[in-house]
Design an enzyme around this catalytic site. Structure first.
Site, mmCIF file in Angstrom:
data_model
loop_
_atom_site.group_PDB
_atom_site.id
_atom_site.type_symbol
_atom_site.label_atom_id
_atom_site.label_comp_id
_atom_site.label_asym_id
_atom_site.label_seq_id
_atom_site.Cartn_x
_atom_site.Cartn_y
_atom_site.Cartn_z
ATOM 1 C CB SER A 168 33.635 48.645 32.251
ATOM 2 O OG SER A 168 33.764 49.216 33.494
ATOM 3 C CE LYS A 191 38.335 50.319 29.143
ATOM 4 N NZ LYS A 191 37.494 49.231 30.355
ATOM 5 C CB SER A 200 37.048 51.070 33.513
ATOM 6 O OG SER A 200 37.166 50.068 32.485
HETATM 7 N N1 GLN Z 1 33.112 49.480 37.897
HETATM 8 C C1 GLN Z 1 33.989 47.986 38.140
HETATM 9 C C2 GLN Z 1 34.697 47.670 38.512
HETATM 10 O O1 GLN Z 1 35.157 48.624 39.561
HETATM 11 C C3 GLN Z 1 33.624 47.230 36.680
HETATM 12 C C4 GLN Z 1 34.613 48.015 36.108
HETATM 13 C C5 GLN Z 1 34.896 46.825 34.665
HETATM 14 O O2 GLN Z 1 33.865 46.918 33.998
HETATM 15 N N2 GLN Z 1 35.641 47.123 34.298
HETATM 16 O O3 GLN Z 1 35.976 46.804 38.667
#
Ligand code: GLN
Length: 483
Positions: free
Chosen positions: A174, A75, A150
C-alpha cells in the site's frame, strides 16, 4: 525561493536559511490544495488553523528541529489527538483518537507541520482507494484513473505537490504500489523499524509505516526521524539509532543486483519491462553486476497473503462493535442486534469480505488447512529471500504489472484487484524492506517505476542503492500537469 515541486530537503533548508518563511511555505501548499483537491480528493481533512499557527511559531523560532516548518500529510489511519482518524470508514467517521501515533509524534518533535489526513481504501484494504467510504481519490496524472491504494491519498498528494512529503502504511504494497502509479518514491521499511503505535491495525504482522517523497534523499531523512525502538510497540526493533542519510551519497562498491525470473513475467505491460531493463542498464553503467536469483515460492505470495492478512484483520476488526469502538446503530432490538447492525452499517463491502475470509481461515475445522499452512509457506518465502541475498545485495523488479488502471475497471472483480499486489506482498510476508522509485513514463504519459528489495534491516543500504539510480536519472523530476 518558490516551494513549488521542491524536495523536502530543499524546503527544510530554505526555511532554515530564511529564504522562505514557514508561513509562506504552508500557505503555498494550502492554496494549492484549495485550488486542485476538489478534482483529486487526496485529503479527508485539513488542519488549516493548526498549520498556520505552527508555521508562525517556526518563523518566531519557537519550534525548531530537523524538519522545522516542513508541511507533511499523513494517511488517515494514523492517530492524532487533533482532528478525526477515520480509516476512510463509516465505522470511524466520528472517531477522535485520544493519543498520537509515535511516527507522527517524532515528525512533530522535529518541527514538521501536519497539514492534514489523506484518503485510503477503507481500513487500508484495497489497491485503488475505490473502497474509501469518503469517495475515491483520483490519479493526478489522469483523473480517469486510480492512484493505487490503499495509501492512494498520500501518493496523490505527493504527486500533486500538496505537501513536501507524506506518510502511508504498507501491509501488502500500500505504499509501493500507489507510489508507482503516481510517479513518486515510496518506501516500506523492514518490519519493526518504525513503531506501529497509533497506526490503526489491519494485519499486525505485516503492517509498516513509511514515507512517500519526491526523492530517495528525502525518504532517508524521514527514516532518520521516524524509525527507532518504541516501548509502546513490542514488535519495534531494538537497534542502535540508524543514520540513513549519512552514507546515502556513497555508492555501493561491487554492487550485485539480483534479477528473479518469477518477477519478469511476459504478462507485464511493455512499459514496465522497459523500465526494469533500463534500470539494469543504468546500474551496469555504474559497474554493477547482474546475477540471476531464484525465488521459487513467489507464486504462493498472493494466496498466503490473503489468508494471513484477512485472518489478522478479522481479529483486529472485532473491536468495532458499536460498544468498545465505532459506529453504533440507532434503536437496536437487543444486544445481538446492536453488534450485528452496527457492524453491518459501519463496514463497507470489501471490509466485510475480508472479515468473512479471515474468520473462515481461522475457524477450528479449517485452521490447519489454511492458516497454519499459510504460515509454513510464509516461512518458505522468507527462506527464498535469505538464499537470494547470499548472492546479491538487492533484488530489482517491477512494483506493478502495469500503469495506473481506469477507475471502475477492477471494482467488480476482487481477484483481479488482489492480483495487483503480486510483486509487493512477498516483502511484507518476509518482513524485508522495499522501495519504489520512478522509472519514467509509458507511451500514454503515465508513470512507471522500478522496485528494489534488500535484506531485513538493510534499509540504509537499500536507500543507497536507490540513490545511485536517482543520481544517474531524473525520472523523479517528472510531474503531472494539473488541470
Ligand atoms: N492491496 C493490498 C490489500 O488490499 C495491500 C493493502 C495494504 O498494503 N494496506 O490488502
Amino acid at each position: 525561493m518558490q516551494p513549488e515541486f521542491q524536495t523536502l530537503v530543499a524546503i527544510k533548508n530554505a526555511i532554515a536559511d530564511k529564504k522562505v518563511s514557514a508561513v509562506d511555505a504552508a500557505t503555498y501548499y494550502l492554496n494549492r490544495i484549495e485550488q486542485h483537491d476538489q478534482n483529486i480528493h487526496a485529503f479527508n481533512e485539513l488542519y488549516r488553523d493548526y498549520v498556520m499557527q505552527r508555521a508562525a511559531q517556526v518563523d518566531a523560532g519557537q519550534i525548531t528541529g530537523k524538519l522545522a516548518g516542513v508541511p507533511i500529510a499523513i494517511k488517515d489511519n494514523l492517530c492524532t489527538p487533533y482532528g478525526h482518524t477515520t480509516c476512510s470508514s463509516k465505522m470511524l467517521a466520528n472517531f477522535k483518537a485520544p493519543y498520537m501515533a509515535t511516527a507522527v509524534q517524532k515528525l512533530e518533535d522535529e518541527g514538521a507541520i501536519i497539514i492534514g489526513k489523506t484518503n485510503l481504501d477503507e481500513f487500508a484494504m484495497g489497491s485503488s482507494t475505490e473502497n474509501s467510504a469518503m469517495g475515491m481519490t483520483k490519479n493526478p496524472w489522469d483523473t480517469t484513473r486510480v492512484p493505487g491504494g490503499s495509501s492512494g491519498g498520500s501518493a496523490a498528494a505527493m504527486s500533486a505537490d500538496f505537501a513536501a512529503a507524506t506518510l502511508g502504511s504498507d501491509t501488502g504494497g500500500s505504499i509501493r504500489q500507489p507510489a508507482a502509479l503516481c510517479g513518486v518514491c515510496g518506501l516500506k521499511p523492514t518490519y519493526g523499524k518504525v513503531s506501529r503505535f497509533g497506526l490503526i491495525a489491519f494485519a499486525s504482522s505485516l503492517d509498516q509505516i513509511g514515507p512517500f517523497t519526491r526523492t530517495v534523499e528525502d525518504a532517508a531523512l524521514l527514516m532518520d526521524v521516524i524509525c527507532g525502538h518504541d516501548a509502546k510497540d513490542s514488535t519495534s526493533a531494538n537497534l542502535p539509532p540508524a543514520d540513513h542519510s549519512l552514507q546515502l551519497h556513497k555508492p555501493i562498491e561491487n554492487l550485485r543486483i539480483g534479477i528473479a525470473k518469477q518477477y519478469m513475467s511476459d504478462s507485464n505491460e511493455p512499459a514496465v519491462t522497459k523500465a526494469v531493463e533500463n534500470a539494469i542498464d543504468v546500474y551496469k553503467s555504474m559497474g554493477a553486476t547482474i546475477v540471476e536469483v531464484d525465488l521459487p515460492h513467489t507464486e504462493y505470495g498472493i494466496p498466503v497473503y490473503y489468508i494471513v492478512a484477512t485472518a489478522e484483520a478479522s481479529s483486529n476488526l472485532a473491536r468495532y462493535d458499536g460498544v468498545h469502538y465505532g459506529h453504533r446503530t440507532k434503536n437496536p432490538s437487543d444486544l445481538y442486534d446492536l453488534y450485528a447492525a452496527s457492524r453491518a452499517e459501519g463496514f463497507g463491502d470489501e471490509v466485510k469480505r475480508r472479515i468473512m475470509l479471515g474468520t473462515y481461515a481461522l475457524c477450528s475445522g479449517y485452521y490447519d488447512a489454511y492458516y497454519n499452512r499459510a504460515l509454513k509457506v510464509r516461512r518458505l518465502i522468507k527462506q527464498d529471500f535469505d538464499k537470494a541475498y547470499e548472492q546479491c545485495d538487492t533484488i530489482l523488479c517491477p512494483t506493478t504489472t502495469g500503469v495506473a488502471f481506469k477507475a471502475g475497471d477492477k471494482t467488480d472483480d476482487p481477484l483481479a484487484m488482489y492480483l495487483n499486489d503480486v510483486y509487493t506482498v512477498n516483502a511484507n510476508l518476509a518482513g524485508i524492506p522495499g522501495i519504489t522509485v520512478p522509472g519514467g513514463l509509458s507511451e500514454e504519459g503515465l508513470p512507471v517505476s522500478i522496485q528494489l528489495y534488500a535484506n531485513a534491516y538493510e534499509d540504509a543500504k537499500l536507500l543507497r542503492i536507490a540513490q545511485m539510480f536517482q543520481t544517474a536519472t531524473d525520472y523523479h523530476m517528472l510531474r503531472p500537469e494539473l488541470g
